[in-house]
Design a protein around this motif. Sequence first.
Motif, PDB file in Angstrom:
ATOM      1  N   LEU A  66       0.835  -1.196   0.000  1.00  0.00           N
ATOM      2  CA  LEU A  66       0.000   0.000   0.000  1.00  0.00           C
ATOM      3  C   LEU A  66       0.874   1.251   0.000  1.00  0.00           C
ATOM      4  O   LEU A  66       0.575   2.228  -0.709  1.00  0.00           O
ATOM      5  N   ASP A  70       0.936   4.103  -2.786  1.00  0.00           N
ATOM      6  CA  ASP A  70       0.662   5.513  -2.497  1.00  0.00           C
ATOM      7  C   ASP A  70       1.811   6.408  -2.963  1.00  0.00           C
ATOM      8  O   ASP A  70       1.575   7.504  -3.486  1.00  0.00           O
ATOM      9  N   GLU A 111      -5.382   0.620  -5.753  1.00  0.00           N
ATOM     10  CA  GLU A 111      -5.705   1.130  -4.408  1.00  0.00           C
ATOM     11  C   GLU A 111      -6.999   0.490  -3.892  1.00  0.00           C
ATOM     12  O   GLU A 111      -7.061   0.027  -2.743  1.00  0.00           O
ATOM     13  N   ASN A 286      -3.198   7.727   4.176  1.00  0.00           N
ATOM     14  CA  ASN A 286      -3.112   6.278   4.374  1.00  0.00           C
ATOM     15  C   ASN A 286      -2.004   5.850   5.335  1.00  0.00           C
ATOM     16  O   ASN A 286      -2.245   5.013   6.219  1.00  0.00           O
TER      17      ASN A 286
END
Length: 320
Positions: A66, A70, A111, A286
Amino acid sequence: MVMANVTTMSGFLLMVFSNNRELQILHALLFLLIYLLTLTENLLIITITTLDQHLQSPMYYFLKHLSLLDLSFISVTVPQSIENLLTGNGYIAHSQCILQVFFFTSLAWIEVAILTVMSYDRYAAICLPLHYEVIMDPRACKWVVIAVWLSGGISGILYTAATFSITFCRAKIIHQFFCDIPQLLKLSCSNDYLGVIGVAAFMTVLSFICFVSIVLSYMHIFSTVLRIPSAEGRSKAFSTCLPHLFVVSFFLSTGIFEFLRPTSDSPTASDIIISIFYAVVPPTLNPMIYSLRNEAMKGALRKLLLGGEFTRKRTFLSCC
């Protein structure tokens, strides 16, 4: 004459923010600060989850991907926008615009998919703890992540092929800080954008299915958590899960709203703000919500910043 030149030029002209030079520089500096913050957060998470032997479980493996996602997602749009604002030149080449659309749509779908996988991981860990190691074994995690990244590539190819099959016959001015598909569709003066609408509708349905899966996962988690006798345990679980659900809802709702709403010929500040909400804010938030609130991550971060050494244990996930 100027309008004719804009129509016939090979690339596009990004027209955003203010014509005031001081405000443009201010916006560029603000974007730069956000970009550096996002890079720092995500690089720290990638470093920690790679080096620390205690952070090699599936949850941290997904968090590492993740963070990589990002970092890539914000790098697609923000650096180009910073350069345009600082130079005062909004021109972007046709090939750059194609790449931007491809990577933006690919990473946006990844995502959604990775957040869906992460919610299922939490569901399995909390609701099916006895079967967790079987369900989320290292080999399965590896193939799931590969499938997620490949599906993103397919999504990007579909969007890019459909978008740039359009004949652009109007002035190639995009009222955004990046090559936004709804703005590109507005440059078509025929019905050859229907392919993009079809792809967008298909991806919206898939995103909705993912969102429903995420909501169901967290509903089962909340149901299990409510049976925890410890009030502190319930509070901790809710404080972790509710922000996750908020981030997913925020990202999907702003993105879908931007794609489905009709584009205006007289763009407003709200158009830019909405695009910032789904293109810039999630990669920045995030790390704070998914990783840096985690006690194990905080401990590993302190160890890294204070110069402590990580004793690495070679595991399957640490090699992925």
